[in-house]
Design a protein around this motif. Structure first.
Motif, PDB file in Angstrom:
ATOM      1  N   PRO A  39       0.847  -1.200   0.000  1.00 13.10           N
ATOM      2  CA  PRO A  39       0.000   0.000   0.000  1.00 13.10           C
ATOM      3  C   PRO A  39       0.884   1.252   0.000  1.00 13.10           C
ATOM      4  N   LYS A  40       0.313   2.381  -0.417  1.00 12.64           N
ATOM      5  CA  LYS A  40       1.074   3.644  -0.506  1.00 12.64           C
ATOM      6  C   LYS A  40       1.828   3.957   0.781  1.00 12.64           C
ATOM      7  N   SER A  41       1.244   3.653   1.915  1.00 18.91           N
ATOM      8  CA  SER A  41       1.890   3.975   3.196  1.00 18.91           C
ATOM      9  C   SER A  41       3.192   3.209   3.412  1.00 18.91           C
ATOM     10  N   LEU A  42       3.404   2.116   2.673  1.00 20.57           N
ATOM     11  CA  LEU A  42       4.619   1.315   2.833  1.00 20.57           C
ATOM     12  C   LEU A  42       5.566   1.429   1.637  1.00 20.57           C
ATOM     13  N   GLN A  43       5.265   2.290   0.692  1.00 23.31           N
ATOM     14  CA  GLN A  43       6.127   2.479  -0.468  1.00 23.31           C
ATOM     15  C   GLN A  43       7.183   3.526  -0.138  1.00 23.31           C
ATOM     16  N   VAL A  44       8.443   3.091  -0.086  1.00 23.34           N
ATOM     17  CA  VAL A  44       9.508   3.996   0.336  1.00 23.34           C
ATOM     18  C   VAL A  44      10.664   4.121  -0.658  1.00 23.34           C
ATOM     19  N   LEU A  45      10.715   3.268  -1.683  1.00 24.09           N
ATOM     20  CA  LEU A  45      11.831   3.327  -2.625  1.00 24.09           C
ATOM     21  C   LEU A  45      11.820   4.631  -3.401  1.00 24.09           C
ATOM     22  N   LYS A  46      12.973   5.241  -3.513  1.00 23.36           N
ATOM     23  CA  LYS A  46      13.150   6.396  -4.377  1.00 23.36           C
ATOM     24  C   LYS A  46      13.509   5.855  -5.747  1.00 23.36           C
ATOM     25  N   GLU A  47      12.978   6.456  -6.773  1.00 23.15           N
ATOM     26  CA  GLU A  47      13.257   5.972  -8.120  1.00 23.15           C
ATOM     27  C   GLU A  47      14.658   6.386  -8.540  1.00 23.15           C
ATOM     28  N   LYS A  48      15.507   5.391  -8.773  1.00 20.85           N
ATOM     29  CA  LYS A  48      16.880   5.642  -9.214  1.00 20.85           C
ATOM     30  C   LYS A  48      17.128   4.800 -10.453  1.00 20.85           C
ATOM     31  N   LYS A  49      16.298   5.000 -11.447  1.00 15.88           N
ATOM     32  CA  LYS A  49      16.394   4.190 -12.654  1.00 15.88           C
ATOM     33  C   LYS A  49      17.708   4.456 -13.365  1.00 15.88           C
ATOM     34  N   GLY A  50      18.421   3.400 -13.678  1.00 17.05           N
ATOM     35  CA  GLY A  50      19.705   3.506 -14.359  1.00 17.05           C
ATOM     36  C   GLY A  50      19.532   3.495 -15.860  1.00 17.05           C
ATOM     37  N   ALA A  51      20.466   2.885 -16.536  1.00 17.48           N
ATOM     38  CA  ALA A  51      20.428   2.800 -17.991  1.00 17.48           C
ATOM     39  C   ALA A  51      19.209   1.991 -18.425  1.00 17.48           C
ATOM     40  N   SER A  52      18.628   2.386 -19.553  1.00 17.39           N
ATOM     41  CA  SER A  52      17.480   1.651 -20.066  1.00 17.39           C
ATOM     42  C   SER A  52      17.923   0.259 -20.514  1.00 17.39           C
ATOM     43  N   LYS A  53      16.958  -0.636 -20.665  1.00 16.95           N
ATOM     44  CA  LYS A  53      17.244  -1.985 -21.078  1.00 16.95           C
ATOM     45  C   LYS A  53      17.974  -1.979 -22.421  1.00 16.95           C
ATOM     46  N   ASN A  54      17.584  -1.100 -23.332  1.00 15.09           N
ATOM     47  CA  ASN A  54      18.235  -1.018 -24.638  1.00 15.09           C
ATOM     48  C   ASN A  54      19.670  -0.539 -24.514  1.00 15.09           C
ATOM     49  N   GLU A  55      19.928   0.401 -23.621  1.00 13.35           N
ATOM     50  CA  GLU A  55      21.299   0.894 -23.417  1.00 13.35           C
ATOM     51  C   GLU A  55      22.170  -0.210 -22.836  1.00 13.35           C
ATOM     52  N   ARG A  56      21.617  -1.018 -21.935  1.00 13.75           N
ATOM     53  CA  ARG A  56      22.401  -2.111 -21.348  1.00 13.75           C
ATOM     54  C   ARG A  56      22.741  -3.149 -22.396  1.00 13.75           C
TER      55      ARG A  56
END
Length: 59
Positions: A39-56
């Motif tokens: 639930p929203k109250s337990l969502q704590v991850l900050k989005e730190k998206k790296g290279a896209s799948k295509n870039e990898r």
């Protein structure tokens, strides 16, 4: 960070589905799992998206 890291094993088609769904909404795998699991109250991850799948794949 106060947390525990763990691993899950996915079949190729499961991993592809997970990547595609996460990419559709523009988040990482981990963030997608968090959004769909907790639930929203337990969502704590900050989005730190790296290279896209295509870039990898290109490297």
């Amino acid at each position: 960070m106060d947390g525990v890291r763990f691993s899950i094993y996915l079949r190729k088609n499961q991993l592809e589905w997970l990547d595609n769904e996460a990419e559709k909404i523009g988040v990482s795998r981990s963030k997608f799992i968090e959004l769909k699991t907790f639930p929203k109250s337990l969502q704590v991850l900050k989005e730190k998206k790296g290279a896209s799948k295509n870039e990898r794949k290109a490297n």
